[in-house]
Enzyme design. Structure first.
Site, short mmCIF file in Angstrom:
data_model
loop_
_atom_site.label_atom_id
_atom_site.label_comp_id
_atom_site.label_asym_id
_atom_site.label_seq_id
_atom_site.Cartn_x
_atom_site.Cartn_y
_atom_site.Cartn_z
N SER A 5 0.19 9.71 4.86
CA SER A 5 0.03 8.66 5.86
C SER A 5 1.17 7.65 5.77
O SER A 5 1.75 7.26 6.79
CB SER A 5 -1.31 7.94 5.64
OG SER A 5 -1.47 6.94 6.61
N GLN A 48 0.80 -1.23 0.00
CA GLN A 48 0.00 0.00 0.00
C GLN A 48 0.84 1.28 0.00
O GLN A 48 0.50 2.26 -0.66
CB GLN A 48 -0.94 -0.02 1.21
CG GLN A 48 -2.06 0.97 1.11
CD GLN A 48 -3.08 0.80 2.25
OE1 GLN A 48 -3.84 1.70 2.50
NE2 GLN A 48 -3.08 -0.32 2.93
N SER A 54 -3.82 5.57 11.88
CA SER A 54 -4.42 4.56 11.00
C SER A 54 -3.99 4.86 9.57
O SER A 54 -3.98 6.02 9.15
CB SER A 54 -5.94 4.58 11.13
OG SER A 54 -6.48 3.50 10.39
N GLU A 55 -3.60 3.81 8.86
CA GLU A 55 -2.96 3.98 7.55
C GLU A 55 -3.82 4.73 6.54
O GLU A 55 -3.32 5.35 5.61
CB GLU A 55 -2.59 2.61 6.97
CG GLU A 55 -3.81 1.76 6.59
CD GLU A 55 -3.45 0.33 6.24
OE1 GLU A 55 -2.39 -0.16 6.66
OE2 GLU A 55 -4.26 -0.33 5.55
N ASN A 56 -5.15 4.69 6.76
CA ASN A 56 -6.04 5.36 5.81
C ASN A 56 -6.22 6.84 6.09
O ASN A 56 -7.15 7.46 5.57
CB ASN A 56 -7.40 4.64 5.77
CG ASN A 56 -8.05 4.51 7.13
OD1 ASN A 56 -7.38 4.23 8.12
ND2 ASN A 56 -9.34 4.73 7.20
#
Lengths: 228, 221, 228, 221
Positions: free
Chosen positions: D90, C103, D48-50
């Protein structure tokens, strides 16, 4: 409770030692952390490597730091200006080393450091003397130069408002290098016009999240100080 | 008798080639004047490298905000719909090919579009590059605005640049006080000349091979 | 006068042809441009390369696009989910090609495309099967993998508010991939809950400046449509 | 008789090693439970990665905002002082070394800290990696939380991972239902064990060389 605010400019400089690498935000008058630089000069340490877009104007800021003989090397894009006489003199006398970096490479290398990249192939500078000796590569029909990230021990930046977690917002074009330098330095020290209570800054508009900031010090803007 | 374009006329000529909707970066010095000739009714987006898009004119004297400046460190304003961003994003705009046109000054431009505008290379001068190299290679089109001849009468449009380069094959148009040129992989061609000048005159003045411009196919690919 | 707003979802899809590469924003439910995807399905074109974090859930969005047989290849970080049955079936049947990208590499490669870098050395994936066959390099004592930028012909993203110049703000974690995809695509199409008059968006809080956006279409959020 | 830690106890044990002021990313699944055991009075920053920092607990049922979710796509809240940002920023936080601690689940961890947690490598399974590889190499410290043994009784702490790797030499601590380990360049050592377990028992269960933990000098450099 985590409180990153410090109550004096002197305390904000804690730990900066001889030989440190220090990023200094600002572009022209906008975003220049003059009071932090004055505090750095007062600390009386030298052999510094400074990373900043310019090499100082007139008698204040980076120019004063150079005049005081504290800077061994400067990494910047635009040292020569009408009133950069302190840099000019130090450079001509061989007292300061210059690494001249195109402004976009400077920004991208600082960003790469903050983002944890090992190196980047950048389009800028290919075929010029500023890329001499550097690795190049043709990718998808276009030529690129390999550039390394620029890290620093400290970043001195100026923002508009901050809170005790180190969240920052900026004002107009004073934003410039602040957000990316905050990401690239081990310790980021921000001077802000106002420290506000936690929660006052809208989470949607925070530009620099507190994770990138270690110390915040409130410095009333000069125009307020002048009328106070 | 030759009617040189003055600086205002040069700026107006550049402005006339900037279409509505274009994202444009004007370099410091002479190119800054182009802003004065962009029609107010056209939405043209001026970007400044120090982090603003939608740059407006200088504020009235006394109303300067020194945290709202352009790349030349002059006080400016922001148009309605403009925005601020950091240097990383600002140069991503330039280098990522999002700027349609940049207008730069120059010491020399070669007939193939090589640009020299950052350093004379003279011993003892202190170099400074700023954002010139980024703009030159990043913008979709790079226009140059300059006087065609030096004070000594040498052409600044050359076969090969002798000054240190800013970028290779990056310039597509040159706007000068005597003529407007297209340059690129097929060499230089003349788009227009001031009254009283002929193509032969211009060849003599510049000393470079020049053809008549035959449309966009000859310009930069 | 420049007005990037378009009045229908159909018009927003103009020009997207067979074989296009299309970035699709969103992470889980947040920021998923469902209505744009529906309009893309209605366009009846195929052989698409999709760049998105996931490979679709349930019956809507990317899942519906895959179900309709329009996707030749997907570049994503997390295709396998409890309800990714349309992707799973297409993958197992060999009807869809998968490029699995960590990601952070996905985000960094998209950002690199938007920022004009030719390639980046990234720390993620070194020594794993996802870096097999890729160039590696040790830089300053740490190992990196060379990764190429990911460009796209189109980006379909969801934002909160937009204006006629294409300026965008987002809402909470619906921001996710929107800003970087907008930078990396030739044509970025944003669905927004509301198109506001020029000047309504504070220049300090605009997240995506209009330079990165070519079309804006207003789509009332589902919860408003449901009560209308 | 051996007193296994249950999942709550494992989560509490991890939480007790997270100091005030730490920036922490909790992986999906078991690590998410650590949040329940972080003392409210301590400022610990969950990322949080998002795209959020300062993540708070789940909202009450019926008050979910599906544009405010975590990496596991569950509805969450934002603490006062939190912020939102895009995916580029992020993952810059993670990969740039700004996250102090990440806590991940695992299939296997080697005594030198290699991690395998994204793919069993079995034929026919569909791989998915998400942000695991970025977190594993990006965080200053990577903690693993897992049951020590598989259902078949095989040790998940191994000399060499047989599953596909997530990252090399990235894990420094392993929190399991039977013991807490330090792993790294000097191998694995045991920080603590549940009541009733001896070092020799643990060596037999895991089949790997284990020493007694002698302080931070042995942990990851």
């Amino acid at each position: 409770m985590i409180d990153k605010s410090v109550t004096s400019l002197e305390a904000a400089m804690g730990g900066i030692a001889n030989g440190a690498s220090v990023m200094i935000g600002g572009f022209g008058t906008a975003g220049m952390p003059d009071e932090l630089i004055d505090a750095l000069i007062a600390r009386n340490i030298g052999d510094l490597t400074i990373i900043s877009n310019n090499a100082g104007n007139g008698e204040t800021g980076v120019a004063a730091l150079i005049k005081a003989g504290r800077v061994r090397k400067i990494v910047c894009s635009f040292p020569r200006q009408a009133d950069s006489h302190h840099f000019d003199a130090a450079y001509r006398a061989g007292r300061i080393e210059l690494e001249l970096v195109p402004q976009g490479n400077l920004a991208a290398r600082i960003h790469a450091a903050g983002a944890g990249l090992g190196a980047i192939f950048t389009p800028t500078g290919f075929g010029t003397t500023l890329a001499q000796g550097k690795e190049t590569r043709r990718i998808d029909g276009k030529d690129y130069v390999l550039e390394l990230p620029i890290h620093a021990d400290y970043a001195l930046i100026k923002a508009h408002k901050g809170d005790r977690w180190g969240n920052l917002i900026y004002r107009k074009t004073a934003r410039n290098f602040g957000p990316i330098m905050a990401m690239a330095a081990k310790t980021t020290i921000a001077q802000v016009a106002e420290i506000v209570p936690l929660g006052d800054l809208d989470p949607e508009v925070i530009v620099t999240p507190g994770i990138f900031v270690q110390r915040v010090v409130e410095v009333a803007p000069a125009y307020l100080a002048a009328t106070a | 008798m030759i009617n040189r374009f003055n600086r205002d006329q040069m700026a107006a000529r550049v402005a006339s080639d900037i279409p509505e909707g274009a994202y444009v970066n004007l370099g410091i010095g002479l190119p800054t004047m182009v802003a004065n000739f962009l029609p107010q009714e056209r939405d043209i987006f001026l970007q400044s490298e120090n982090g603003l898009l939608g740059m407006g004119p200088q504020p009235p004297a006394g109303e300067e905000d020194w945290e709202l400046i352009n790349a030349g460190k002059q006080a400016v304003t922001l148009r309605q719909g403009g925005s601020y961003f950091h240097h990383g994003d600002s140069f991503a705009m330039m280098r990522g090919g999002h700027i349609d046109i940049c207008v730069l000054g120059a010491f020399q431009v070669s007939i193939r579009g090589d640009l020299a505008n950052w350093h004379t290379g003279e011993a003892g001068t202190i170099p400074a590059v700023g954002g010139a190299m980024d703009l030159a290679v990043g913008a979709k089109q790079t226009f140059v605005m300059m006087e065609l001849l030096t004070k000594q009468g040498d052409s600044k449009l050359v076969e090969t640049c002798t000054y240190p380069l800013t970028g290779l094959s990056c310039v597509s148009r040159i706007y000068t006080d005597l003529a407007v040129f297209s340059v690129g992989s097929t060499g230089a061609s003349v788009i227009e000349m001031v009254d009283g000048l002929s193509l032969d005159n211009l060849r003599k003045l510049t000393g470079v091979p020049l053809s008549e411009f035959r449309g966009e196919a000859e310009s930069r690919q």
